[in-house]
Enzyme design. Structure first.
Site, PDB file in Angstrom:
ATOM      1  CB  SER A   1     -78.821 -53.552  51.490  1.00  0.00           C
ATOM      2  OG  SER A   1     -78.879 -54.003  52.824  1.00  0.00           O
TER       3      SER A   1
ATOM      4  CB  ALA B   1     -83.791 -54.246  55.173  1.00  0.00           C
ATOM      5  CB  CYS B   2     -78.524 -53.351  56.030  1.00  0.00           C
ATOM      6  SG  CYS B   2     -78.610 -55.080  55.530  1.00  0.00           S
ATOM      7  CB  SER B   3     -78.943 -48.335  55.192  1.00  0.00           C
ATOM      8  OG  SER B   3     -77.753 -48.881  54.679  1.00  0.00           O
TER       9      SER B   3
END
Length: 191
Positions: free
Chosen positions: A79, A81-83
């Protein structure tokens, strides 16, 4: 229960108000939801996390028996924000080497987590390990799950970071809106 106690004390001890208060107090006590993991609690002793493939089980309670470190929880591999933000903040942190063992956990399958880890850290130089929580059992044990069927298709982990020392939670950093990047980024967690 209040009625039985009143009978033992005699007929004058029972009143509808005392029975009602007793039942209400008991109902309130049992209905109170458990707050998420707290400082001082041990890491759940579960062999449900997977690394690389479903057959490679990891128990974080055992991993932290002789080491300290950080567990970083994310809502979804790959996703935005995660990546782009959250996990890169750890990979690029100058304090990562001093953090101890670092694990990224997500309610995803082992193959997705392996591919995501390979994409974010192709040389694996960071030492960060990417773990799948396919049924969300570890996430549920920490009480850090939330339902997001419209976005993620089901239950996911809140975005969080747990600093672990001597097998117990030393500090808790959970995003108040479940997915933001305000309190669980590396600079806030690692200092």
């Amino acid at each position: 229960m209040a009625f039985r106690l009143a009978l033992r004390r005699g007929p004058s001890a029972f009143s509808p108000a005392s029975a009602s208060a007793s039942f209400a107090a008991r109902r309130f006590f049992h209905a109170t939801p458990r707050a998420f993991v707290k400082v001082g609690e041990p890491i759940p002793n579960l062999e449900v996390l997977q690394e690389g493939s479903p057959g490679n089980k990891v128990n974080l309670a055992q991993e932290f028996e002789a080491a300290n470190g950080v567990i970083v929880g994310v809502p979804a591999a790959f996703s935005g924000a995660c990546s782009e933000k959250h996990i890169p903040s750890y990979i690029q942190s100058p304090k990562l080497r001093d953090a101890g063992r670092v694990f990224v956990v997500s309610v995803n399958d082992a193959f997705v987590m392996k591919a995501w880890g390979d994409q974010l850290d192709p040389t694996h130089e960071s030492g960060i390990r990417f773990l799948a929580d396919p049924a969300g059992e570890f996430t549920k044990a920490l009480d850090l799950g939330f339902d997001a069927p419209a976005i993620f298709g089901g239950m996911r982990a809140k975005r969080y970071a747990l600093v672990v020392e001597d097998g117990k939670v030393k500090s808790v950093h959970v995003e108040p809106d479940n997915t933001g990047t305000n309190v669980s980024m590396a600079d806030k967690v690692l200092g």
